[in-house]
Scaffold this motif. Structure first.
Motif, PDB file in Angstrom:
ATOM      1  N   LEU A 192     -31.355  18.819 -26.669  1.00 55.13           N
ATOM      2  CA  LEU A 192     -30.385  19.638 -25.934  1.00 55.13           C
ATOM      3  C   LEU A 192     -29.202  18.781 -25.469  1.00 55.13           C
ATOM      4  N   PHE A 193     -29.479  17.556 -25.091  1.00 50.70           N
ATOM      5  CA  PHE A 193     -28.388  16.644 -24.724  1.00 50.70           C
ATOM      6  C   PHE A 193     -27.476  16.423 -25.929  1.00 50.70           C
ATOM      7  N   GLU A 194     -28.092  16.111 -27.037  1.00 51.35           N
ATOM      8  CA  GLU A 194     -27.310  15.811 -28.243  1.00 51.35           C
ATOM      9  C   GLU A 194     -26.466  17.009 -28.694  1.00 51.35           C
ATOM     10  N   ARG A 259     -26.832   6.278 -15.138  1.00 54.29           N
ATOM     11  CA  ARG A 259     -25.560   6.674 -15.730  1.00 54.29           C
ATOM     12  C   ARG A 259     -25.765   7.253 -17.124  1.00 54.29           C
ATOM     13  N   CYS A 260     -25.084   8.352 -17.399  1.00 54.68           N
ATOM     14  CA  CYS A 260     -25.079   8.904 -18.745  1.00 54.68           C
ATOM     15  C   CYS A 260     -24.361   7.927 -19.665  1.00 54.68           C
ATOM     16  N   ARG A 261     -24.982   7.656 -20.798  1.00 52.85           N
ATOM     17  CA  ARG A 261     -24.400   6.664 -21.717  1.00 52.85           C
ATOM     18  C   ARG A 261     -23.173   7.199 -22.434  1.00 52.85           C
ATOM     19  N   ARG A 262     -22.991   8.524 -22.357  1.00 51.95           N
ATOM     20  CA  ARG A 262     -21.851   9.107 -23.056  1.00 51.95           C
ATOM     21  C   ARG A 262     -20.654   9.290 -22.118  1.00 51.95           C
ATOM     22  N   CYS A 263     -20.893   9.901 -20.918  1.00 49.66           N
ATOM     23  CA  CYS A 263     -19.763  10.244 -20.050  1.00 49.66           C
ATOM     24  C   CYS A 263     -19.712   9.425 -18.760  1.00 49.66           C
ATOM     25  N   GLY A 264     -20.764   8.665 -18.472  1.00 50.87           N
ATOM     26  CA  GLY A 264     -20.775   7.862 -17.254  1.00 50.87           C
ATOM     27  C   GLY A 264     -21.190   8.633 -16.016  1.00 50.87           C
ATOM     28  N   PHE A 279     -31.209  16.065 -17.993  1.00 48.78           N
ATOM     29  CA  PHE A 279     -29.959  16.474 -18.648  1.00 48.78           C
ATOM     30  C   PHE A 279     -28.767  15.862 -17.934  1.00 48.78           C
ATOM     31  N   CYS A 280     -27.612  15.921 -18.593  1.00 48.55           N
ATOM     32  CA  CYS A 280     -26.378  15.417 -17.997  1.00 48.55           C
ATOM     33  C   CYS A 280     -25.442  16.601 -17.779  1.00 48.55           C
ATOM     34  N   PRO A 281     -25.139  16.916 -16.487  1.00 51.48           N
ATOM     35  CA  PRO A 281     -24.261  18.064 -16.210  1.00 51.48           C
ATOM     36  C   PRO A 281     -22.849  17.852 -16.767  1.00 51.48           C
ATOM     37  N   GLY A 282     -22.464  16.610 -17.020  1.00 52.73           N
ATOM     38  CA  GLY A 282     -21.133  16.342 -17.568  1.00 52.73           C
ATOM     39  C   GLY A 282     -21.036  16.568 -19.070  1.00 52.73           C
ATOM     40  N   CYS A 283     -22.176  16.586 -19.753  1.00 53.91           N
ATOM     41  CA  CYS A 283     -22.174  16.681 -21.207  1.00 53.91           C
ATOM     42  C   CYS A 283     -22.797  17.975 -21.728  1.00 53.91           C
ATOM     43  N   GLN A 284     -23.508  18.690 -20.854  1.00 57.78           N
ATOM     44  CA  GLN A 284     -24.264  19.864 -21.337  1.00 57.78           C
ATOM     45  C   GLN A 284     -23.816  21.124 -20.597  1.00 57.78           C
TER      46      GLN A 284
HETATM   47 ZN    ZN Z   1     -22.920  12.788 -19.846  1.00 59.02          ZN
END
Ligand code: ZN
Length: 286
Positions: A192-194, A259-264, A279-284
């Motif tokens: 789901l993250f991806e 830290r999210c490795r994609r968006c920080g 999950f990452c609220p900044g990416c999903q």
């Molecule tokens: Zn993220």
């Protein structure tokens, strides 16, 4: 918990040695999740035709020993913490080893401390060594499974058709395993993250493009896990450390507060049906 990649890695680690092996004796320990379903002595003298996998089940069709014995095979499940391997030396089965298949190629043992695993006889129609159980408990256990994630027919359209009308969160729809098998708790969070999909999004409302992305992500994540497992095969056998190897690659799973490795941004955890979702609220997004 052994998931699809771990079960496939297990299969790959035993198939060459077991294919063609003749059964010399069968030893049962404490009861597993379900009874064997046949007299152990009816297995003696038969050869293991193959070791196949469907979802998290392994299926070992047996030859029919000159049609004296009923056509069929053994369906194995590793349960919550089981593992399968060959015994080295002449040591007797340990306290956690509740099934042993002694063959002319070695003694295969199921190590299963919690005894949620199973070895179940399955009858099959007599039309070749590769055929699957056709009646009884073994057939019933396989009947409810969704499509294999690496089946060429599995794609976004397939996923969308299976999710249509479902009002549960997408994470739970994936875990149910009746749309596609193999997406356990770790891999659901990662896929789901991806795919950039919020795990709380309503399953039936995910559009065609996002379903396409999710199907691709499921395949990619399971493929990576399979490769990670392949490199730690020996560790998995004696310490079931398979998930540990994949965790080094995990983007969100078990990374709450990091830290999210994609968006920080910061990875969050929530509970869905008593299971942790990361999950990452900044990416999903929903
Ligand atoms: Zn993220």
């Amino acid at each position: 918990m052994p998931e699809l990649p771990e079960v496939e890695v297990t299969r790959l680690s035993v198939v060459e040695r077991l294919r063609g092996a003749r059964i010399a004796s069968v030893t049962l320990g404490k009861p597993l999740r379900w009874p064997l379903g046949c007299k152990p002595e009816t297995l003696i003298g038969r050869r293991v035709a193959d070791v196949l996998r469907r979802g998290k089940y392994l299926w070992m069709p047996l030859d029919d020993a000159g049609s004296i014995a009923p056509a069929g095979g053994l369906l194995l499940h590793l349960g919550m913490s089981g593992s399968l391997g060959f015994a080295e030396g002449d040591a007797a089965p340990g306290p956690w080893q509740h099934f042993e298949l002694a063959t002319d190629r070695g003694r295969l043992r199921l190590t299963d401390p919690r005894r949620f695993g199973a070895v179940v006889w399955g009858d099959r129609a007599a039309d070749g060594p590769g055929s699957w159980p056709s009646t009884g408990r073994a057939a019933a256990l396989l009947a409810t499974l969704g499509i294999e994630p690496f089946d060429p027919a599995f794609d976004g359209a397939w996923l969308r058709a299976r999710l249509r009308g479902r009002r549960v969160p997408i994470k739970q729809a994936l875990l149910a395993g009746d749309a596609v098998v193999g997406v356990g708790n770790i891999y659901a969070s990662e896929a789901l993250f991806e795919a950039g999909i919020d795990p709380r999004a309503e399953a039936g409302r995910i559009g065609p493009l996002r379903c396409e992305r999710l199907a691709a992500a499921i395949r990619a994540v399971l493929g990576r896990a399979l490769r990670a497992g392949g490199t730690t095969l020996r560790d998995f056998r004696d310490a079931h450390g398979m998930n540990g190897a994949f965790q080094h690659e995990a983007q969100v799973y078990d990374r709450e507060g990091q830290r999210c490795r994609r968006c920080g941004g910061v990875v969050r955890r929530l509970l869905q049906g008593q299971r942790s979702t990361y999950f990452c609220p900044g990416c999903q997004f929903r």
